[in-house]
Design a protein around this motif. Structure first.
Motif, short mmCIF file in Angstrom:
data_model
loop_
_atom_site.label_atom_id
_atom_site.label_comp_id
_atom_site.label_asym_id
_atom_site.label_seq_id
_atom_site.Cartn_x
_atom_site.Cartn_y
_atom_site.Cartn_z
N SER A 1 0.77 -1.35 0.05
CA SER A 1 -0.16 0.05 0.13
C SER A 1 0.91 1.30 -0.08
O SER A 1 2.02 1.25 0.80
CB SER A 1 -0.79 -0.04 1.38
OG SER A 1 -1.74 1.12 1.25
N GLN A 2 0.74 2.12 -0.90
CA GLN A 2 1.49 3.35 -0.99
C GLN A 2 0.80 4.47 -0.47
O GLN A 2 -0.47 4.70 -0.61
CB GLN A 2 1.83 3.72 -2.35
CG GLN A 2 2.68 2.51 -2.92
CD GLN A 2 2.93 2.65 -4.55
OE1 GLN A 2 3.08 3.73 -5.02
NE2 GLN A 2 3.31 1.35 -4.82
N GLN A 3 1.57 5.50 -0.03
CA GLN A 3 0.88 6.49 0.77
C GLN A 3 -0.29 7.45 -0.01
O GLN A 3 -1.51 7.89 0.40
CB GLN A 3 1.74 7.55 1.49
CG GLN A 3 1.22 8.54 2.36
CD GLN A 3 2.21 9.17 3.12
OE1 GLN A 3 3.30 9.68 2.63
NE2 GLN A 3 1.77 9.76 4.53
N ARG B 1 1.13 13.02 7.06
CA ARG B 1 0.32 13.10 5.80
C ARG B 1 -0.74 12.35 5.40
O ARG B 1 -1.56 12.71 4.73
CB ARG B 1 1.26 13.11 4.62
CG ARG B 1 2.41 14.47 4.65
CD ARG B 1 3.40 14.14 3.42
NE ARG B 1 4.27 15.40 3.68
CZ ARG B 1 5.49 15.31 2.64
NH1 ARG B 1 5.86 14.50 2.25
NH2 ARG B 1 6.15 16.87 2.78
N THR B 2 -0.93 11.11 6.10
CA THR B 2 -1.84 10.29 6.08
C THR B 2 -3.11 10.63 7.11
O THR B 2 -2.64 10.50 8.00
CB THR B 2 -1.35 8.79 6.04
OG1 THR B 2 -0.53 8.52 5.25
CG2 THR B 2 -2.88 7.96 5.91
N ALA C 1 -7.20 13.96 1.68
CA ALA C 1 -5.59 13.99 1.86
C ALA C 1 -5.14 14.99 1.12
O ALA C 1 -5.32 15.14 -0.12
CB ALA C 1 -5.03 12.60 1.84
N ALA C 2 -3.92 16.07 1.65
CA ALA C 2 -3.24 16.90 0.77
C ALA C 2 -2.04 16.26 0.82
O ALA C 2 -1.12 16.39 1.63
CB ALA C 2 -3.39 18.18 1.57
N LEU C 3 -1.57 15.48 -0.31
CA LEU C 3 -0.33 14.88 -0.66
C LEU C 3 0.39 15.75 -1.75
O LEU C 3 0.08 16.10 -2.54
CB LEU C 3 -0.84 13.25 -1.07
CG LEU C 3 -1.44 12.80 -0.09
CD1 LEU C 3 -2.10 11.41 -0.44
CD2 LEU C 3 -0.79 12.35 1.08
#
Length: 284
Positions: free
Chosen positions: A87-89, A236-237, A222-224
């Motif tokens: 799983s990637q952020q 960030r998650t 989410a602001a990634l």
């Protein structure tokens, strides 16, 4: 003569099962030898989807969609790949979150390659890999390419038409019109649709008993950043693990998504593989 009780649940018909796991080996052997034998292999993950959806959401959705599509085109459904790539952020929240157990690339490729090659070597004509976990895709592609190479090396692709593998993700069949209905205030984008309206609505339609909407949390998307950073910056998650909130999810939207995806997908497969499209069985 001693009578043996019928092992089938009350009310079950004698219709041939769609899931291969429910088929006996001899029936499978005869079916696989047919010119149009098609197996759909669902692929998912064991991944957190926030406090309101189950860990098996990706495999559950891909499997359920696969069975609906199979009933339309006369295909069979294999047991799903229930563990997926890391799983990637920016697409799944990240491998650091509790409840997510992942495979590395080599493990996923090796497992998928063996399964695909096994079906094709036993005579299955077409294999459709139906992906439900974003991070899986390129590794499933590699596995399919290697499996076909294994088949050629073993001399199994003789005949007028060589076996084929098709690879797709079910969200590829969500149309713009459907998105406008499901997201009346605007679609936030596939990159943050994790634990959000699409997955939640599908689960509310297909498996409402596995959804706990009283635990769903409303929060901003989410602001990634536009890059990946390793190790991830945990803050960030969102704390929920969802990249967008399930606000506005309902079973009606899930029904629309499900019906549109299964119909479009079945139509594509029937056309591409030369399979007869069947009437959808009536549901009670």
């Amino acid at each position: 003569m001693i009578s043996t009780p019928d092992p089938r649940p009350t009310g079950q018909t004698t219709a041939e099962p769609t899931r291969l796991a429910h088929l006996d080996a001899h029936t499978y052997r005869d079916w696989a030898a047919g010119e149009q034998s098609t197996v759909i292999l669902p692929a998912g993950a064991f991944e957190q989807h926030g406090p309101h959806l189950p860990l098996g959401t990706d495999a559950i959705l891909s499997s359920t969609i696969a069975e609906a599509v199979a009933s339309r085109i006369g295909a069979k459904v294999a047991e799903p790949l229930s563990y997926g790539y890391k799983s990637q952020q920016k697409s799944g929240g990240g491998d650091h979150l509790a409840g997510t157990v992942s495979l590395d690339a080599a493990a996923l490729i090796a497992q998928a390659r063996c399964i695909m090659a096994g079906f094709l070597q036993q005579g299955v004509r077409h294999l459709v890999v139906l992906n439900g976990h974003y991070e899986n895709y390129q590794f499933l592609y590699e596995a399919a390419d290697l499996a076909l190479g294994d088949l050629r090396s073993a001399g199994h692709d003789v005949g007028p038409v060589a076996p084929a593998i098709l690879l797709l993700s079910y969200w590829d069949y969500v149309t713009e019109d459907t998105l406008e209905t499901v997201y009346p205030d605007g679609f936030p984008g596939w990159d943050i649709e994790h634990g959000g309206v699409l997955e939640t609505s599908l689960m509310l339609h297909l498996h409402p008993g596995l959804v706990a909407m009283d635990r769903a949390v409303s929060h901003p998307p989410a602001a990634l950043p536009r890059f990946d950073r390793l190790p991830v910056v945990v803050s960030r998650t969102p704390e929920t693990g969802c990249l967008s909130a399930p606000d506005g999810s309902d079973a009606r939207k899930g029904s629309l998504l499900f019906e549109k995806v299964t119909a479009e997908l079945a139509g594509d497969l029937a056309t591409e593989l030369g399979l007869p499209a069947r009437e959808v069985p009536e549901t009670s």
